[in-house]
Design an enzyme around this catalytic site. Sequence first.
Site, PDB file in Angstrom:
ATOM      1  N   SER A  14       0.864  -1.184   0.000  1.00  0.00           N
ATOM      2  CA  SER A  14       0.000   0.000   0.000  1.00  0.00           C
ATOM      3  C   SER A  14       0.907   1.243   0.000  1.00  0.00           C
ATOM      4  O   SER A  14       1.728   1.372  -0.909  1.00  0.00           O
ATOM      5  CB  SER A  14      -0.941  -0.059   1.202  1.00  0.00           C
ATOM      6  OG  SER A  14      -1.921   0.941   1.116  1.00  0.00           O
ATOM      7  N   HIS A  41      -2.803  -0.985  -3.316  1.00  0.00           N
ATOM      8  CA  HIS A  41      -3.979  -0.116  -3.144  1.00  0.00           C
ATOM      9  C   HIS A  41      -3.832   1.113  -4.028  1.00  0.00           C
ATOM     10  O   HIS A  41      -2.900   1.893  -3.862  1.00  0.00           O
ATOM     11  CB  HIS A  41      -4.113   0.323  -1.677  1.00  0.00           C
ATOM     12  CG  HIS A  41      -4.441  -0.817  -0.756  1.00  0.00           C
ATOM     13  ND1 HIS A  41      -4.078  -0.836   0.559  1.00  0.00           N
ATOM     14  CD2 HIS A  41      -5.112  -1.975  -0.987  1.00  0.00           C
ATOM     15  CE1 HIS A  41      -4.509  -1.962   1.123  1.00  0.00           C
ATOM     16  NE2 HIS A  41      -5.137  -2.669   0.199  1.00  0.00           N
ATOM     17  N   ASP A 134      -4.764  -4.333   5.932  1.00  0.00           N
ATOM     18  CA  ASP A 134      -5.036  -5.306   4.882  1.00  0.00           C
ATOM     19  C   ASP A 134      -3.857  -6.268   4.750  1.00  0.00           C
ATOM     20  O   ASP A 134      -2.708  -5.868   4.890  1.00  0.00           O
ATOM     21  CB  ASP A 134      -5.286  -4.571   3.549  1.00  0.00           C
ATOM     22  CG  ASP A 134      -5.908  -5.469   2.489  1.00  0.00           C
ATOM     23  OD1 ASP A 134      -6.335  -6.593   2.832  1.00  0.00           O
ATOM     24  OD2 ASP A 134      -5.973  -5.044   1.316  1.00  0.00           O
TER      25      ASP A 134
END
Lengths: 191, 278
Positions: A14, A41, A134
């Site tokens: 991310s 992401h 995540d």
Amino acid sequence: MSDVPEKAVVIGASAGALEALSVILPQLPADVTPPVMIVVHVPPDKRSVLSELFQAKCRVAVLEAEDKEPIRSGTVYFAPPDYHLLVETNGLLSLSSDEPVLFSRPSIDVLFESAADAYGAGLTAVVLSGANQDGAQGLASVVEAGGTAIVQDPDTAFASAMPQAAVAMCPTALIMSLEEIATYLQKARSA
Amino acid sequence: MEMPGPEKVEDIEIRLLLEALYHQYHYDFRNYAMASVKRRLKQAREQLGFSTISALQEKVLHDPSMLPRLLGFLTVQVSEMFRDPSYFKAIREQVIPHLGTYPSLKVWVAGCSAGEELYSLVILFREEGLEERTLFYATDINQDALRMAEAGIYSLDRIQQFTENHRRSGGKSSLSDYYTAAYGHASFDKSLRQRVVFSDHSLVTDAVFAEMHLISCRNVMIYFDRPLQDRAIGLFKESLTRKGFLGLGAKENLRFSAHSSAFNDFVREEKIYQRCAT
């Protein structure tokens, strides 16, 4: 099914993804590298430039995944913006528009869980830099299925929250620097 | 891939549940892409409060009221009005000029879910002056979704996104012309439904029902396995008039389909295909 790779790598990243992947992906050798599926992401409304960006720097082929695409060795697949990327047990990739998980679509957990199911002990999963949770749950599924879990050393990550969450959920995960991860994956083979 | 070994218990349970749904209720998910089905069934099991998929199966077999709740998990579709504005821009600028040459038109939104894409197309056709000569078919297998589509009521907090998408699609009017807002909801004008037929139709088990000029089926077939995708694409091929148009989702394509030779790329980057003339 002899041409279907028995092993695979999944990566989740991310905040700080570009820098981290720039260390790892260019070092992967062409042809022999197992298929690599990656969730980064990215904002949903943008056309992602990740695959083009890395194709120019890498020896492996770098693609944005399309639905029901066959999974091939020596290829890196990025999840497209605004879709989840999943691995089927028959050697194909799938996309889904299901709702975001932990506010993320694509979701690292969704990729990791499906890949753990498809590849079992043949899977290596890597959680890189990021500022959310995540990937932790997905990494636990990988460990449960007998796969190898690797987490970027939180002290060296641009954003440490995601690797920290992954380590907290999977205490047995290997903790490595980016260079160590690159070397590890360089030696990975698809069969 | 993992060595073929004994099947995991949960995989067996899922296979049996899908068989049960088919034999008892004629809902056929057996050829859906399994990775997503599995995820959705695990969610259903947890949220409906069952300890195993087998327990869920027993309940749904003996209690028909459980069926719509389970279908809610298996067929849930999340969309937006004018999702991927560039797709609607391409329809507007490149497909509409062709459609305008026909005296009457049929448009099919296959897998319409709660109707976001249907309303997008009706508004676009109205803006382009083709609505009055067009009959729209909106189909889905989920009755609850069809009812929502027919109601045309969406949460107000989604309207800002819809409005921005509409603008970026080249919208020639203001989206606010088409709805009235009250109590946190936007209710779309019933005049938009005047030329729409809502119907229960399955791409898995049902057949051709009319000759279409445009079929839009976006992010529906990603939930199918390849053989089932081919069935659906074959159905679209048979349904389309010669030189009719098929629009798919941004990451879908006909590359892997047995029917790919029946279609030409029309707007390649937007996944809009045209049925060949022969």
